[in-house]
Design a protein around this motif. Sequence first.
Motif, mmCIF file in Angstrom:
data_model
loop_
_atom_site.group_PDB
_atom_site.id
_atom_site.type_symbol
_atom_site.label_atom_id
_atom_site.label_comp_id
_atom_site.label_asym_id
_atom_site.label_seq_id
_atom_site.Cartn_x
_atom_site.Cartn_y
_atom_site.Cartn_z
ATOM 1 N N GLY A 194 0.790 -1.220 0.000
ATOM 2 C CA GLY A 194 0.000 0.000 0.000
ATOM 3 C C GLY A 194 0.822 1.270 0.000
ATOM 4 O O GLY A 194 2.031 1.275 -0.243
ATOM 5 N N PRO A 195 0.165 2.402 0.306
ATOM 6 C CA PRO A 195 0.836 3.701 0.265
ATOM 7 C C PRO A 195 2.032 3.816 1.197
ATOM 8 O O PRO A 195 3.052 4.416 0.822
ATOM 9 C CB PRO A 195 -0.284 4.671 0.668
ATOM 10 N N GLU A 196 1.934 3.279 2.418
ATOM 11 C CA GLU A 196 3.034 3.440 3.365
ATOM 12 C C GLU A 196 4.318 2.811 2.835
ATOM 13 O O GLU A 196 5.409 3.384 2.941
ATOM 14 C CB GLU A 196 2.644 2.830 4.715
ATOM 15 N N TYR A 197 4.200 1.633 2.243
ATOM 16 C CA TYR A 197 5.336 0.935 1.642
ATOM 17 C C TYR A 197 5.971 1.795 0.550
ATOM 18 O O TYR A 197 7.203 1.953 0.487
ATOM 19 C CB TYR A 197 4.836 -0.385 1.067
ATOM 20 N N ASP A 232 -3.489 6.746 4.775
ATOM 21 C CA ASP A 232 -4.740 6.077 5.139
ATOM 22 C C ASP A 232 -5.893 6.511 4.228
ATOM 23 O O ASP A 232 -7.061 6.440 4.605
ATOM 24 C CB ASP A 232 -5.080 6.399 6.594
ATOM 25 N N TYR A 233 -5.570 6.940 2.996
ATOM 26 C CA TYR A 233 -6.578 7.580 2.148
ATOM 27 C C TYR A 233 -7.777 6.668 1.848
ATOM 28 O O TYR A 233 -8.903 7.148 1.704
ATOM 29 C CB TYR A 233 -5.942 8.061 0.832
ATOM 30 N N ARG A 234 -7.570 5.364 1.774
ATOM 31 C CA ARG A 234 -8.671 4.486 1.390
ATOM 32 C C ARG A 234 -9.776 4.482 2.448
ATOM 33 O O ARG A 234 -10.947 4.233 2.129
ATOM 34 C CB ARG A 234 -8.183 3.070 1.101
ATOM 35 N N ASN A 250 -12.877 6.269 -6.957
ATOM 36 C CA ASN A 250 -11.860 6.944 -7.750
ATOM 37 C C ASN A 250 -10.667 6.041 -8.052
ATOM 38 O O ASN A 250 -10.011 6.204 -9.080
ATOM 39 C CB ASN A 250 -11.386 8.210 -7.033
ATOM 40 N N HIS A 251 -10.405 5.101 -7.141
ATOM 41 C CA HIS A 251 -9.300 4.157 -7.332
ATOM 42 C C HIS A 251 -9.768 2.752 -6.961
ATOM 43 O O HIS A 251 -9.525 2.279 -5.848
ATOM 44 C CB HIS A 251 -8.080 4.555 -6.494
ATOM 45 N N PRO A 252 -10.475 2.074 -7.882
ATOM 46 C CA PRO A 252 -10.880 0.690 -7.594
ATOM 47 C C PRO A 252 -9.704 -0.194 -7.204
ATOM 48 O O PRO A 252 -9.841 -1.124 -6.419
ATOM 49 C CB PRO A 252 -11.525 0.241 -8.910
ATOM 50 N N THR A 253 -8.541 0.107 -7.766
ATOM 51 C CA THR A 253 -7.284 -0.518 -7.356
ATOM 52 C C THR A 253 -6.265 0.590 -7.122
ATOM 53 O O THR A 253 -6.401 1.697 -7.642
ATOM 54 C CB THR A 253 -6.757 -1.511 -8.410
#
Length: 271
Positions: A136-139, A208-210, A219-222
């Motif tokens: 995810g984003p943090e990575y 933590d946007y999701r 907006n971002h299915p994936t």
Amino acid sequence: MPALFVSHGSPDTAIADTRAAAWLRRLAAELPRPRAIVVVSAHFEVTGGVMVSADPNPETIHDFGGFAPELYAIQYPAPGDPELARRIVRDLQAAGFNSRATPRRGFDHGAWVPLALIYPEADIPVVSVSVDPSEGPEYHYRVGRALAGLADEGILVIGSGSFTHNLGEAFKALRVGQRDIDVPAWVNEFTGWMGERLAANDVASLIDYRRSAPHAQKNHPTDEHLLPLYVAMGAGGEGGRATLAHDSTEFGVLAMSMWRFDKPASATQAA
């Protein structure tokens, strides 16, 4: 040297008359000339680690279908930089990532479409770095932090993805040739929230946007097209400044926002 996030949009951005393409064509004049470019493309997907291209002569990959013939004729013959690739692998490994170089990796359209507009001469070495769709984003923010020192050496880090990326909705407009249509509220609310959090350097909320951002799933299915943003954020350095450099929307639902990440003045002076 700043780090950048660019929304590369449809592959035909390379030949289209759009606001985003026009901005990309002007961008090089606003930057110091980089000695090399590192591109993190949403279309270079590798699970279980970070792959870095060490191909000295990367090919141009036309990884799409159904577009105008002239798009498939475009070549982006920029050289690679195997030495820089190996150095990036070492930096990533030192930061705890499973990383290795690959001797054969060309430029997918997430890399060559924006580069062909920004640096059409293709005379600056380019290294590609993968995203991991299982992470995810943090990575990916930590991947960017591992690349943050490159800016001090005149190396430009570009994350290439899309600020919003619901292709199912975009194809509805694409099928009828409507590139410039009204933007729905669910896109504006998401981009507005993201923009506010980026300007505030609220890394925790962005990671933590999701769960935090309105309409994140729609907006971002994936995740893969937003992950390069987090690499660019990290590469901009801790406490850096995020600036919205361009803002337009295509097909109503593809936000073509471009962001610039600059290190704090104190960090730049210390470097």
